[in-house]
Design a protein around this motif. Structure first.
Motif, PDB file in Angstrom:
ATOM      1  N   TRP A  41       4.523   2.409   7.017  1.00 46.99           N
ATOM      2  CA  TRP A  41       4.829   3.726   6.473  1.00 46.99           C
ATOM      3  C   TRP A  41       5.184   3.605   4.987  1.00 46.99           C
ATOM      4  CZ3 TRP A  41       8.427   6.367  10.643  1.00 46.99           C
ATOM      5  CH2 TRP A  41       7.750   6.372  11.867  1.00 46.99           C
ATOM      6  N   PRO A  42       4.880   4.623   4.188  1.00 45.22           N
ATOM      7  CA  PRO A  42       5.230   4.577   2.766  1.00 45.22           C
ATOM      8  C   PRO A  42       6.742   4.560   2.561  1.00 45.22           C
ATOM      9  CG  PRO A  42       4.421   6.752   3.381  1.00 45.22           C
ATOM     10  CD  PRO A  42       4.160   5.857   4.546  1.00 45.22           C
ATOM     11  N   ASP A  43       7.152   3.894   1.484  1.00 46.38           N
ATOM     12  CA  ASP A  43       8.551   3.806   1.061  1.00 46.38           C
ATOM     13  C   ASP A  43       9.467   3.181   2.110  1.00 46.38           C
ATOM     14  OD1 ASP A  43      10.400   4.089  -1.020  1.00 46.38           O
ATOM     15  OD2 ASP A  43      11.188   5.976  -0.218  1.00 46.38           O
ATOM     16  N   THR A  44       8.893   2.418   3.014  1.00 46.58           N
ATOM     17  CA  THR A  44       9.709   1.745   4.040  1.00 46.58           C
ATOM     18  C   THR A  44      10.826   0.880   3.455  1.00 46.58           C
ATOM     19  OG1 THR A  44       8.090   1.818   5.822  1.00 46.58           O
ATOM     20  CG2 THR A  44       9.554  -0.075   5.793  1.00 46.58           C
ATOM     21  N   PRO A  45      10.625   0.163   2.317  1.00 49.24           N
ATOM     22  CA  PRO A  45      11.724  -0.658   1.797  1.00 49.24           C
ATOM     23  C   PRO A  45      12.980   0.142   1.447  1.00 49.24           C
ATOM     24  CG  PRO A  45       9.658  -1.330   0.806  1.00 49.24           C
ATOM     25  CD  PRO A  45       9.376  -0.067   1.553  1.00 49.24           C
ATOM     26  N   ASN A  46      12.839   1.453   1.230  1.00 48.68           N
ATOM     27  CA  ASN A  46      13.993   2.297   0.919  1.00 48.68           C
ATOM     28  C   ASN A  46      14.438   3.169   2.093  1.00 48.68           C
ATOM     29  OD1 ASN A  46      14.395   1.646  -1.915  1.00 48.68           O
ATOM     30  ND2 ASN A  46      12.436   2.656  -2.275  1.00 48.68           N
ATOM     31  N   ARG A  47      13.784   2.987   3.235  1.00 45.82           N
ATOM     32  CA  ARG A  47      14.083   3.826   4.389  1.00 45.82           C
ATOM     33  C   ARG A  47      14.406   2.959   5.601  1.00 45.82           C
ATOM     34  NH1 ARG A  47      12.427   9.294   4.079  1.00 45.82           N
ATOM     35  NH2 ARG A  47      13.378   9.370   6.167  1.00 45.82           N
ATOM     36  N   PRO A  48      15.688   2.641   5.815  1.00 45.33           N
ATOM     37  CA  PRO A  48      16.053   1.806   6.959  1.00 45.33           C
ATOM     38  C   PRO A  48      15.731   2.444   8.309  1.00 45.33           C
ATOM     39  CG  PRO A  48      18.007   2.704   5.866  1.00 45.33           C
ATOM     40  CD  PRO A  48      16.845   2.995   4.984  1.00 45.33           C
ATOM     41  N   ASP A  49      15.456   3.750   8.319  1.00 42.63           N
ATOM     42  CA  ASP A  49      15.089   4.433   9.555  1.00 42.63           C
ATOM     43  C   ASP A  49      13.602   4.298   9.876  1.00 42.63           C
ATOM     44  OD1 ASP A  49      14.852   5.962   7.182  1.00 42.63           O
ATOM     45  OD2 ASP A  49      14.514   7.789   8.331  1.00 42.63           O
ATOM     46  N   PHE A  50      12.810   3.718   8.964  1.00 45.88           N
ATOM     47  CA  PHE A  50      11.383   3.509   9.192  1.00 45.88           C
ATOM     48  C   PHE A  50      11.141   2.097   9.741  1.00 45.88           C
ATOM     49  CE2 PHE A  50       9.606   6.623   5.727  1.00 45.88           C
ATOM     50  CZ  PHE A  50      10.174   7.694   6.416  1.00 45.88           C
ATOM     51  N   PRO A  51       9.980   1.867  10.392  1.00 41.80           N
ATOM     52  CA  PRO A  51       9.636   0.505  10.832  1.00 41.80           C
ATOM     53  C   PRO A  51       9.636  -0.463   9.645  1.00 41.80           C
ATOM     54  CG  PRO A  51       8.135   2.106  11.780  1.00 41.80           C
ATOM     55  CD  PRO A  51       8.948   2.848  10.777  1.00 41.80           C
ATOM     56  N   ALA A  79       0.833  -1.193   0.000  1.00 43.28           N
ATOM     57  CA  ALA A  79       0.000   0.000   0.000  1.00 43.28           C
ATOM     58  C   ALA A  79       0.870   1.246   0.000  1.00 43.28           C
ATOM     59  CB  ALA A  79      -0.909  -0.002   1.230  1.00 43.28           C
ATOM     60  N   ASN A  80       0.317   2.311  -0.572  1.00 43.33           N
ATOM     61  CA  ASN A  80       1.029   3.573  -0.666  1.00 43.33           C
ATOM     62  C   ASN A  80       2.166   3.469  -1.686  1.00 43.33           C
ATOM     63  OD1 ASN A  80       1.824   6.323   0.070  1.00 43.33           O
ATOM     64  ND2 ASN A  80       0.768   5.933   1.999  1.00 43.33           N
ATOM     65  N   ARG A  81       3.228   4.239  -1.512  1.00 34.26           N
ATOM     66  CA  ARG A  81       4.221   4.392  -2.569  1.00 34.26           C
ATOM     67  C   ARG A  81       5.575   3.792  -2.218  1.00 34.26           C
ATOM     68  NH1 ARG A  81       0.608   8.351  -2.462  1.00 34.26           N
ATOM     69  NH2 ARG A  81      -0.201   9.147  -4.444  1.00 34.26           N
ATOM     70  N   VAL A  82       6.245   3.313  -3.267  1.00 38.18           N
ATOM     71  CA  VAL A  82       7.649   2.896  -3.188  1.00 38.18           C
ATOM     72  C   VAL A  82       8.410   3.756  -4.194  1.00 38.18           C
ATOM     73  CG1 VAL A  82       9.308   1.029  -3.485  1.00 38.18           C
ATOM     74  CG2 VAL A  82       7.025   0.537  -2.535  1.00 38.18           C
ATOM     75  N   ALA A  83       9.348   4.541  -3.693  1.00 38.17           N
ATOM     76  CA  ALA A  83      10.051   5.515  -4.530  1.00 38.17           C
ATOM     77  C   ALA A  83      10.860   4.832  -5.624  1.00 38.17           C
ATOM     78  CB  ALA A  83      10.974   6.377  -3.671  1.00 38.17           C
ATOM     79  N   GLY A  84      10.751   5.367  -6.832  1.00 36.93           N
ATOM     80  CA  GLY A  84      11.506   4.835  -7.950  1.00 36.93           C
ATOM     81  C   GLY A  84      11.089   3.445  -8.364  1.00 36.93           C
ATOM     82  N   ALA A  85       9.996   2.930  -7.767  1.00 33.78           N
ATOM     83  CA  ALA A  85       9.517   1.568  -8.053  1.00 33.78           C
ATOM     84  C   ALA A  85      10.642   0.545  -7.927  1.00 33.78           C
ATOM     85  CB  ALA A  85       8.880   1.490  -9.440  1.00 33.78           C
ATOM     86  N   ARG A  86      11.469   0.716  -6.911  1.00 34.82           N
ATOM     87  CA  ARG A  86      12.577  -0.221  -6.710  1.00 34.82           C
ATOM     88  C   ARG A  86      13.035  -0.169  -5.270  1.00 34.82           C
ATOM     89  NH1 ARG A  86      17.665   1.865  -6.613  1.00 34.82           N
ATOM     90  NH2 ARG A  86      18.585   0.115  -7.730  1.00 34.82           N
ATOM     91  N   PHE A  87      13.673  -1.249  -4.828  1.00 37.02           N
ATOM     92  CA  PHE A  87      14.317  -1.296  -3.520  1.00 37.02           C
ATOM     93  C   PHE A  87      15.325  -2.437  -3.550  1.00 37.02           C
ATOM     94  CE2 PHE A  87      10.534  -3.935  -3.264  1.00 37.02           C
ATOM     95  CZ  PHE A  87      10.948  -5.087  -2.613  1.00 37.02           C
ATOM     96  N   VAL A  88      16.168  -2.489  -2.552  1.00 34.58           N
ATOM     97  CA  VAL A  88      17.193  -3.523  -2.456  1.00 34.58           C
ATOM     98  C   VAL A  88      16.803  -4.496  -1.347  1.00 34.58           C
ATOM     99  CG1 VAL A  88      19.623  -4.014  -2.000  1.00 34.58           C
ATOM    100  CG2 VAL A  88      18.982  -1.972  -3.312  1.00 34.58           C
ATOM    101  N   LEU A  89      16.821  -5.782  -1.667  1.00 35.52           N
ATOM    102  CA  LEU A  89      16.490  -6.828  -0.701  1.00 35.52           C
ATOM    103  C   LEU A  89      17.533  -7.928  -0.807  1.00 35.52           C
ATOM    104  CD1 LEU A  89      14.521  -8.044   1.379  1.00 35.52           C
ATOM    105  CD2 LEU A  89      13.230  -9.006  -0.527  1.00 35.52           C
ATOM    106  N   ASP A  90      18.170  -8.239   0.301  1.00 38.71           N
ATOM    107  CA  ASP A  90      19.237  -9.251   0.332  1.00 38.71           C
ATOM    108  C   ASP A  90      20.316  -8.965  -0.702  1.00 38.71           C
ATOM    109  OD1 ASP A  90      17.998 -10.583   2.408  1.00 38.71           O
ATOM    110  OD2 ASP A  90      17.010 -12.053   1.120  1.00 38.71           O
ATOM    111  N   GLY A  91      20.644  -7.696  -0.864  1.00 40.96           N
ATOM    112  CA  GLY A  91      21.721  -7.295  -1.762  1.00 40.96           C
ATOM    113  C   GLY A  91      21.362  -7.241  -3.223  1.00 40.96           C
ATOM    114  N   GLU A  92      20.112  -7.549  -3.566  1.00 45.95           N
ATOM    115  CA  GLU A  92      19.671  -7.524  -4.958  1.00 45.95           C
ATOM    116  C   GLU A  92      18.621  -6.442  -5.172  1.00 45.95           C
ATOM    117  OE1 GLU A  92      18.331 -11.297  -6.298  1.00 45.95           O
ATOM    118  OE2 GLU A  92      20.212 -12.339  -5.844  1.00 45.95           O
TER     119      GLU A  92
END
Length: 360
Positions: A329-339, A85-98
């Motif tokens: 919270w929105p964009d959490t996958p790109n924000r290590p400071d978010f829950p 839900a909500n937004r993920v910036a740039g439609a991308r994130f890094v997970l397990d180094g990928e």
């Protein structure tokens, strides 16, 4: 007012998909006139009939009377939103180094699960429960790679009349690969009634949040977020009319075209806690929302522009409803400071929200 003498459940057809599959509606009713209608398309809350202080029932959520209008235009009315839900910036994130590349559908960003999110799928009915607490459970399997998200995700959504004038929503998810999950419900509330002539600017809103996420013009949280609500139009801690400050010349109200912001809830955990209260002075209806989620997106219907007709042919316009969307919270996958919003194999994602209605 015709009300059942005891709680009951009914099941009916709501329409047909282009592929010939049937869209069903499950109606949950209690003995006092409180009624929820759930459709399988988007696992959506299609209608919610709530008595006012005088006992008159009104439908308090926006939507459509017929399925073809849900199919024709994506507006998220009452829908289950996922995978994120909500937004993920740039439609991308890094997970397990990928790098995980998602389907962009909001400029360069991913919004509400991508162009074919959970709201655009017909869910299957798993169980229907009768008795004192009528309920329906719906499910779907999101394939590995759907909209770019890794892992096969098994999702269930359970709607239940869990008490007098109380509707509970429980969502669970399991994955076979590390992924991110953030589910919510996107109901548009107008406690005066979805067919009323009034908007929600006179609704009094309370939100249990000391901070909110400031956003840029694309609705992505700024690097300096969270920000304190004190001294801003985003301070709803003591309760204030939604319209009281919505037209203040504040940069965040300009960016959101009104309220379209995540509030950082004061409490979070396994058990639902008080998150918000919405009160309509005319009908006397009050909604209290409890959730176990860390955030609440408050959206004041800023993009309702009268370009499409809703129930009873009413044209929905700006501020005709407000969304209260419990979520990560929105964009959490790109924000290590978010829950965090990660889900790993062997874990269970659990989202619980309670909608408690009363008169005040």
């Amino acid at each position: 007012m015709n009300t059942p003498s005891a709680p009951r459940v009914s099941r009916s057809s709501f329409g047909t998909l282009p592929d010939g599959n049937e869209v069903e509606c499950v109606t949950l009713q209690d003995a006092g006139g409180f009624e929820a209608r759930i459709i399988t398309y988007g696992a959506a809350l299609q209608a919610l009939l709530v008595p006012d202080a005088a006992g008159r029932r009104d439908d308090v959520v926006l939507g459509h009377d017929t399925f073809d209008r849900y199919l024709a235009r994506r507006q998220f009315f009452g829908a289950t939103i996922g995978r994120y839900a909500n937004r993920v910036a740039g439609a991308r994130f890094v997970l397990d180094g990928e790098v995980v590349q998602l389907a962009a559908n909001d400029g360069p960003n991913a919004l509400h699960g991508g162009p074919e999110g959970f709201d655009r799928h017909n869910w299957r009915i798993v169980t229907i429960e009768e008795g004192a607490r009528p309920a329906v459970t719906l499910a779907r399997t999101s394939a590995d790679g759907e909209e770019g998200y890794p892992g096969k995700l098994e999702v269930e959504v359970r709607w239940c009349l869990s008490g007098p004038m109380e509707l509970s929503l429980d969502m669970t998810a399991r994955t076979d690969r590390a992924t991110v999950v953030n589910l919510t419900n996107h109901s548009f509330f107008n406690l005066a009634g979805a067919g009323s002539a009034g908007d929600i600017l006179d609704h009094r809103l309370t939100v249990a949040a000391d901070h909110f996420l400031a956003i840029d013009a694309a609705a992505i949280p700024l690097s300096q977020s969270p920000c304190a609500v004190a001294g801003t139009p985003f301070d709803f801690r003591a309760g204030v009319e939604i319209g009281a400050r919505i037209r203040n010349d504040h940069p965040q109200l300009r960016n959101g075209r009104g309220y379209d912001h995540n509030f950082c809830l004061a409490r979070a955990g396994d058990a639902p806690h008080f998150a918000a209260r919405l009160a309509d002075p005319g009908s006397g209806r009050v909604l209290e929302l409890h959730t176990n989620q860390p955030g609440l997106q408050v959206y004041s219907g800023n993009y309702l522009d009268g370009s499409s007709a809703g129930k009873s042919g009413r044209l929905y316009r700006q501020s005709d409803a407000v969304c209260l969307e419990p979520q990560a919270w929105p964009d959490t996958p790109n924000r290590p400071d978010f829950p965090i919003a990660y889900l790993f194999p062997g874990e269970v994602y659990r989202h619980t929200t309670l909608y408690r209605f009363m008169h005040g």
